[in-house]
Scaffold this motif. Sequence first.
Motif, PDB file in Angstrom:
ATOM      1  N   MET A   1      11.079  66.226  18.619  1.00  0.00           N
ATOM      2  CA  MET A   1       9.865  65.743  19.273  1.00  0.00           C
ATOM      3  C   MET A   1      10.200  64.464  20.027  1.00  0.00           C
ATOM      4  N   LEU A   2       9.980  64.488  21.343  1.00  0.00           N
ATOM      5  CA  LEU A   2      10.230  63.311  22.163  1.00  0.00           C
ATOM      6  C   LEU A   2       8.901  62.661  22.501  1.00  0.00           C
ATOM      7  N   SER A   3       8.454  61.794  21.598  1.00  0.00           N
ATOM      8  CA  SER A   3       7.246  60.978  21.722  1.00  0.00           C
ATOM      9  C   SER A   3       5.999  61.697  21.202  1.00  0.00           C
ATOM     10  N   PHE A   4       5.117  60.875  20.646  1.00  0.00           N
ATOM     11  CA  PHE A   4       3.790  61.322  20.230  1.00  0.00           C
ATOM     12  C   PHE A   4       2.722  60.575  21.025  1.00  0.00           C
TER      13      PHE A   4
ATOM     14  N   LYS B   1       0.633  66.179  18.445  1.00  0.00           N
ATOM     15  CA  LYS B   1       0.469  66.635  17.055  1.00  0.00           C
ATOM     16  C   LYS B   1       0.263  68.144  16.993  1.00  0.00           C
ATOM     17  N   ASP B   2      -0.409  68.710  18.007  1.00  0.00           N
ATOM     18  CA  ASP B   2      -0.632  70.155  18.042  1.00  0.00           C
ATOM     19  C   ASP B   2       0.681  70.896  18.264  1.00  0.00           C
ATOM     20  N   TYR B   3       1.523  70.369  19.158  1.00  0.00           N
ATOM     21  CA  TYR B   3       2.802  71.017  19.420  1.00  0.00           C
ATOM     22  C   TYR B   3       3.737  70.882  18.223  1.00  0.00           C
ATOM     23  N   ALA B   4       3.652  69.746  17.538  1.00  0.00           N
ATOM     24  CA  ALA B   4       4.450  69.581  16.328  1.00  0.00           C
ATOM     25  C   ALA B   4       4.035  70.602  15.271  1.00  0.00           C
ATOM     26  N   ARG B   5       2.738  70.833  15.177  1.00  0.00           N
ATOM     27  CA  ARG B   5       2.247  71.841  14.228  1.00  0.00           C
ATOM     28  C   ARG B   5       2.750  73.232  14.618  1.00  0.00           C
ATOM     29  N   LEU B   6       2.692  73.555  15.907  1.00  0.00           N
ATOM     30  CA  LEU B   6       3.174  74.857  16.364  1.00  0.00           C
ATOM     31  C   LEU B   6       4.660  75.031  16.063  1.00  0.00           C
ATOM     32  N   ALA B   7       5.434  73.967  16.304  1.00  0.00           N
ATOM     33  CA  ALA B   7       6.876  74.050  16.050  1.00  0.00           C
ATOM     34  C   ALA B   7       7.172  74.204  14.563  1.00  0.00           C
ATOM     35  N   ALA B   8       6.344  73.571  13.738  1.00  0.00           N
ATOM     36  CA  ALA B   8       6.542  73.670  12.289  1.00  0.00           C
ATOM     37  C   ALA B   8       6.137  75.037  11.761  1.00  0.00           C
TER      38      ALA B   8
ATOM     39  N   GLU C   1       6.458  61.466   8.418  1.00  0.00           N
ATOM     40  CA  GLU C   1       5.465  62.509   8.135  1.00  0.00           C
ATOM     41  C   GLU C   1       6.098  63.890   8.121  1.00  0.00           C
ATOM     42  N   HIS C   2       7.036  64.117   9.029  1.00  0.00           N
ATOM     43  CA  HIS C   2       7.664  65.435   9.154  1.00  0.00           C
ATOM     44  C   HIS C   2       8.946  65.557   8.335  1.00  0.00           C
ATOM     45  N   GLY C   3       9.338  64.474   7.689  1.00  0.00           N
ATOM     46  CA  GLY C   3      10.519  64.518   6.849  1.00  0.00           C
ATOM     47  C   GLY C   3      11.811  64.722   7.613  1.00  0.00           C
ATOM     48  N   VAL C   4      11.902  64.117   8.815  1.00  0.00           N
ATOM     49  CA  VAL C   4      13.096  64.269   9.653  1.00  0.00           C
ATOM     50  C   VAL C   4      13.603  62.902  10.078  1.00  0.00           C
ATOM     51  N   SER C   5      14.743  62.878  10.746  1.00  0.00           N
ATOM     52  CA  SER C   5      15.354  61.624  11.184  1.00  0.00           C
ATOM     53  C   SER C   5      14.665  61.073  12.423  1.00  0.00           C
ATOM     54  N   PHE C   6      14.570  59.739  12.479  1.00  0.00           N
ATOM     55  CA  PHE C   6      14.082  59.071  13.682  1.00  0.00           C
ATOM     56  C   PHE C   6      15.265  58.490  14.443  1.00  0.00           C
ATOM     57  N   TYR C   7      15.280  58.716  15.754  1.00  0.00           N
ATOM     58  CA  TYR C   7      16.323  58.170  16.627  1.00  0.00           C
ATOM     59  C   TYR C   7      15.700  57.083  17.503  1.00  0.00           C
ATOM     60  N   GLU C   8      16.242  55.878  17.415  1.00  0.00           N
ATOM     61  CA  GLU C   8      15.744  54.811  18.270  1.00  0.00           C
ATOM     62  C   GLU C   8      16.308  54.933  19.680  1.00  0.00           C
ATOM     63  N   ASP C   9      17.474  55.545  19.795  1.00  0.00           N
ATOM     64  CA  ASP C   9      18.143  55.716  21.093  1.00  0.00           C
ATOM     65  C   ASP C   9      18.022  57.183  21.510  1.00  0.00           C
TER      66      ASP C   9
END
Length: 340
Positions: free
Chosen positions: A6-9, A15-22, A46-54
């Motif tokens: 996910m590139l930005s919220f 949030k809808d696209y994140a739900r669809l992907a999940a 929330e999604h239990g995944v890694s966050f990338y600052e870069d």
Amino acid sequence: MIRVAMLSFWHVHAKDYARLAAEHPGTEIVAVWDEDPERGRQKAEEHGVSFYEDLHVLLANPDIDAVIVDTPTNRHRDVIIAAAKAGKHIFTEKVIATTTKECNEILAAVETAGVKLTVSLPRLYTWFTQAAHNFIRGGQLGTVTTVRIRLAHNGALRTEKNPNGSLPSHFFNLEECGGGALMDLGCHPMYLTRLFLGLPESVSASFGYITEREVEDSAVATLRYSNGAIGIVEAGFVNNYSQFDIEVQGTEGSLMYTRTDDKLLVRGHKLEGDAAKGWQPFTDLPANLPSPFEQWVAHIQNGTTASENIQIALDLTRLMEASTLSARSGAVCRLSDLAE
């Protein structure tokens, strides 16, 4: 399994696209990047995944196959081109870009990279759009003279519950969004009008600023065609009750759809039965087509291209740019005058 970042919220639909992907059996969310690091870390947790600052570190990860881009609109060009060059498939929110030139740069990068792009234009694929388009193509309405489509809600209205309106404050930031009610909400009636009538020769638009925001909170765009047809697109953030209405008028018949009762009404000389005498509900309803997200996944899996979706998305950018230029100048904007 397609591994998605996910590139930005930033956008309200992220949030809808994140739900669809999940939920989709063919995709899983594996990473998050956000131009707002605090928001990104929260969503990654929330999604239990890694966050990338870069962003570029994320895009360099070979374990990520695809990205969903919901950044501010003014970041679409740089983010989508970077994703394409990194070989990531791309799903993004409309509009692709605010100018035709930037949109063409994005599409050129996507084509060169050979990745699969799909733009979220959901109302293209609904049953009522399919039915209306079939009537138009089938000639039962004769020559279409006017298409009028309105979509509006109360997102900019200040209330006790929402002192700044129900939309996030950044939706009123002109630099980030490129526009307001027409750019965001008016996209839907605009691409439907494009589907029904094609591309016009010129556009004339007027913007309203009832709540005195940086961006327009109401808008009307008139599309003019070489054969004399007219398209009327209306959008608003300042309507107390949500509205979505479609009217198509032709020399032999007419149709109307309203979300209020979710019915398509038709009448016309070339129609059979009671519809030849007066307004009748159309009951032979086509099924909804797969959603844009489902189509994107299928294109990745099958190695196909969302050609029609991409063409309409490009034309949508043209129409939005022309509308914005017209509203600013107070003059008609010809599409042939837009910088490519």
